[in-house]
Enzyme design. Structure first.
Site, PDB file in Angstrom:
ATOM      1  N   HIS A  44       0.852  -1.191   0.000  1.00 19.67           N
ATOM      2  CA  HIS A  44       0.000   0.000   0.000  1.00 19.67           C
ATOM      3  C   HIS A  44       0.886   1.238   0.000  1.00 19.67           C
ATOM      4  O   HIS A  44       1.895   1.291   0.702  1.00 19.67           O
ATOM      5  CB  HIS A  44      -0.898   0.014   1.243  1.00 19.67           C
ATOM      6  CG  HIS A  44      -1.755   1.234   1.324  1.00 19.67           C
ATOM      7  ND1 HIS A  44      -2.926   1.366   0.594  1.00 19.67           N
ATOM      8  CD2 HIS A  44      -1.609   2.397   1.992  1.00 19.67           C
ATOM      9  CE1 HIS A  44      -3.457   2.548   0.838  1.00 19.67           C
ATOM     10  NE2 HIS A  44      -2.676   3.200   1.677  1.00 19.67           N
ATOM     11  N   ASP A  60     -15.380   2.233   7.898  1.00 18.10           N
ATOM     12  CA  ASP A  60     -14.384   3.226   7.461  1.00 18.10           C
ATOM     13  C   ASP A  60     -15.007   4.179   6.445  1.00 18.10           C
ATOM     14  O   ASP A  60     -14.738   5.372   6.461  1.00 18.10           O
ATOM     15  CB  ASP A  60     -13.155   2.533   6.853  1.00 18.10           C
ATOM     16  CG  ASP A  60     -12.218   3.555   6.218  1.00 18.10           C
ATOM     17  OD1 ASP A  60     -11.713   4.404   6.972  1.00 18.10           O
ATOM     18  OD2 ASP A  60     -12.036   3.543   4.993  1.00 18.10           O
ATOM     19  N   ARG A 105     -15.154  12.400   8.609  1.00 15.26           N
ATOM     20  CA  ARG A 105     -13.881  13.095   8.827  1.00 15.26           C
ATOM     21  C   ARG A 105     -13.659  14.174   7.778  1.00 15.26           C
ATOM     22  O   ARG A 105     -13.150  15.250   8.079  1.00 15.26           O
ATOM     23  CB  ARG A 105     -12.719  12.081   8.782  1.00 15.26           C
ATOM     24  CG  ARG A 105     -12.627  11.215  10.017  1.00 15.26           C
ATOM     25  CD  ARG A 105     -11.696  10.047   9.790  1.00 15.26           C
ATOM     26  NE  ARG A 105     -10.363  10.452   9.422  1.00 15.26           N
ATOM     27  CZ  ARG A 105      -9.525   9.725   8.669  1.00 15.26           C
ATOM     28  NH1 ARG A 105      -9.884   8.528   8.227  1.00 15.26           N
ATOM     29  NH2 ARG A 105      -8.335  10.172   8.373  1.00 15.26           N
ATOM     30  N   SER A 153      -7.753   3.739   9.186  1.00 14.46           N
ATOM     31  CA  SER A 153      -8.530   3.695   7.946  1.00 14.46           C
ATOM     32  C   SER A 153      -7.822   2.829   6.897  1.00 14.46           C
ATOM     33  O   SER A 153      -8.421   1.937   6.277  1.00 14.46           O
ATOM     34  CB  SER A 153      -8.702   5.148   7.456  1.00 14.46           C
ATOM     35  OG  SER A 153      -9.180   5.194   6.168  1.00 14.46           O
ATOM     36  N   LYS A 171      -8.806  -1.579   5.775  1.00 14.74           N
ATOM     37  CA  LYS A 171      -9.101  -2.051   4.404  1.00 14.74           C
ATOM     38  C   LYS A 171      -8.075  -3.090   3.954  1.00 14.74           C
ATOM     39  O   LYS A 171      -8.412  -4.078   3.313  1.00 14.74           O
ATOM     40  CB  LYS A 171      -9.129  -0.854   3.454  1.00 14.74           C
ATOM     41  CG  LYS A 171     -10.375  -0.002   3.671  1.00 14.74           C
ATOM     42  CD  LYS A 171     -10.369   1.276   2.887  1.00 14.74           C
ATOM     43  CE  LYS A 171      -9.410   2.271   3.434  1.00 14.74           C
ATOM     44  NZ  LYS A 171      -9.640   3.661   3.123  1.00 14.74           N
TER      45      LYS A 171
HETATM   46  N1  URA Z   1      -6.343   7.004   2.789  1.00 12.89           N
HETATM   47  C1  URA Z   1      -7.232   6.258   3.487  1.00 12.89           C
HETATM   48  O1  URA Z   1      -7.620   5.170   3.086  1.00 12.89           O
HETATM   49  N2  URA Z   1      -7.697   6.769   4.651  1.00 12.89           N
HETATM   50  C2  URA Z   1      -7.315   7.951   5.157  1.00 12.89           C
HETATM   51  O2  URA Z   1      -7.758   8.329   6.228  1.00 12.89           O
HETATM   52  C3  URA Z   1      -6.387   8.727   4.409  1.00 12.89           C
HETATM   53  C4  URA Z   1      -5.906   8.218   3.221  1.00 12.89           C
END
Ligand code: URA
Length: 448
Positions: free
Chosen positions: A87, A166, A173, A188, A192
């Site tokens: 990632h 999320d 947010r 977050s 995922k």
């Molecule tokens: N990418 C994400 O998946 N979440 C965040 O909070 C910021 C960037």
């Protein structure tokens, strides 16, 4: 975990006063919010208290766990081998996933990759994949498993089933000025990634003008938090801090970046792109138990490009996802924007700085990204750099080429590009692309 009934006001007050919440308390807040038992205004207050007072490692892990279990966790245990993904925290011209995923899969490591779309000034892997005609990223879970079983690789978009909490929290947010919090970002991202069915994870944490974390120290804290959460969930996690002080490679924009990744898989990739690609790929190959060390993994990664096996894997996976492989074999035959114009330097000297954030915003202006969530991207839009930091230019020389289908944005885009570079009469040291590795044993300078 069976859920206790807490009082939301008491929990908000506790965080407001800088106290630590238990895993059960955090679990309650996330569950109650996603099942509409806590309203937006109370969750917003909790998010702001967390933003201001922070969450420690256990709290960040508890938040991640509750978001993760709000949806499904893909079970890939039937599939042999350690599953490893990568990632990136996001940047400009970051097409590394498109290059390293086929490299790693061709070396025998299964790569289940669920990617996102462009966010703000940064590009997203899904938008890049969709610039390949026919390429389908919206697939069912069964198809996801079928594709990775057949090719050691799957490239998919996030479904409603993955970490739905999320999705709701991120939207909240976004409108409560609580996005830029290290534990909230880390939770977050990790909720995922952990849902994908991985055994190990490599993280590319960017710092510099084109990154979300401009500051190196903040990027380091984010890397440590991400690695801490990964290890807490029993997944080997290694992060690298890499430079986003200028766009990666020369191409920015969806199809233009796919073209550059094809060149890279054909052995003609830009130096900065390939340096980070081989390191991340080598680490994934090592974590996937196909190499005894990262260094050996890097050698395997280089070989997979040289002998054409990574390119063959890329062609196979594009075909499996419904994409047209003719354009992969002959990318110049396909897709170009209607308007292509050069941007010329206004002074002579050395390029000493590039504002990668501003350049990312130019690419959005040209059509490569979204200004509103519901907008479509233009796959052909973007720019090609002819020069990078440290290169010399002459007044009137072309340093970039803009591609767009919207003629009316060309003038402001050119001005934006000119403002984004600094030309001076001095030399600069080459940028250090990779500064640190962060793993369960701590922070290590890179190279060691
Ligand atoms: N990418 C994400 O998946 N979440 C965040 O909070 C910021 C960037």
């Amino acid at each position: 975990m069976s859920e206790k009934n807490f009082n939301a006001v008491t929990l908000i007050r506790k965080k407001r006063d800088g106290k630590k919440l238990s895993a059960e308390e955090i679990e309650y807040l996330v569950r109650a919010y996603t099942t509409d038992r806590i309203p937006d205004y109370q969750m917003s207050a909790f998010l702001m208290a967390s933003f201001l007072n922070g969450l420690n490692r256990e709290e960040a892990a508890a938040l991640t766990g509750s978001m993760l279990t709000s949806g499904i966790v893909v079970d890939l245990s039937d599939l042999q081998g350690k599953k490893v993904d990568k990632h990136s925290t996001g940047g400009v011209g970051d097409k590394l996933s498109l290059i390293l995923a086929p490299i790693v899969a061709s070396c025998g490591v299964p790569v289940p990759m669920i990617s996102g779309r462009g966010l703000g000034h940064t590009g997203g892997t899904l938008d890049k994949l969709e610039s390949i005609p026919g390429f389908k990223v919206d697939i069912t879970l069964d198809r996801y498993k079928e594709i990775i079983g057949r090719h050691n690789l799957v490239l998919a978009g996030q479904t409603e089933e993955i970490a739905p909490a999320d999705k709701r929290l991120y939207a909240l947010r976004d409108v409560t000025a609580t996005v830029e919090s290290i534990p909230l970002i880390a939770g977050s991202i990790m909720s995922k990634k952990l849902a994908e069915g991985i055994d190990a994870l490599v993280l590319d944490v960017k710092f510099g003008s084109g990154a979300f974390m401009k500051d190196h120290a903040d990027a380091m804290t984010l890397a440590e938090t991400l690695v801490g959460i990964g290890e807490e969930f029993g997944k080997e996690t290694i992060a690298y801090l890499t430079s986003m002080e200028q766009p990666l490679g020369y191409a920015v924009g969806n199809w233009l970046e796919v073209k550059e990744s094809i060149e890279s898989l054909n052995g003609n990739g830009p130096e900065d792109v390939m340096e980070i690609t081989h390191l991340l790929a080598g680490t994934m190959i090592y974590l996937g138990n196909k190499a005894a060390s990262t260094e050996e993994g890097i050698e395997m990664s280089r070989k997979a490009v040289q002998d054409g096996s990574a390119m063959q894997k890329w062609i196979d996976i594009v075909e499996e996802h419904g994409g047209d492989t003719d354009v992969i074999i002959d990318p110049d035959s396909y897709r170009s924007a209607q308007f292509v114009e050069p941007v010329k330097a206004e002074a002579s000297g050395t390029i000493t700085e590039m504002d990668a954030f501003a350049m990312g915003m130019v690419s959005v202006e040209l059509g490569a990204g979204r200004k509103a969530k519901e907008e479509d991207v233009d796959p052909a839009a973007g720019f090609i750099l002819y020069k990078k930091i440290g290169d010399s230019v002459k007044a009137g020389e072309t340093f970039a080429e803009l591609h767009t289908n919207k003629k009316d944005v060309m003038k402001t885009a050119k001005e934006g590009m000119k403002r984004a570079i600094t030309i001076e009469n001095r030399n600069v040291k080459p940028l250090k692309m990779i500064t640190h590795r962060v793993d369960k044993d701590g922070i290590h300078e890179y190279p060691g």
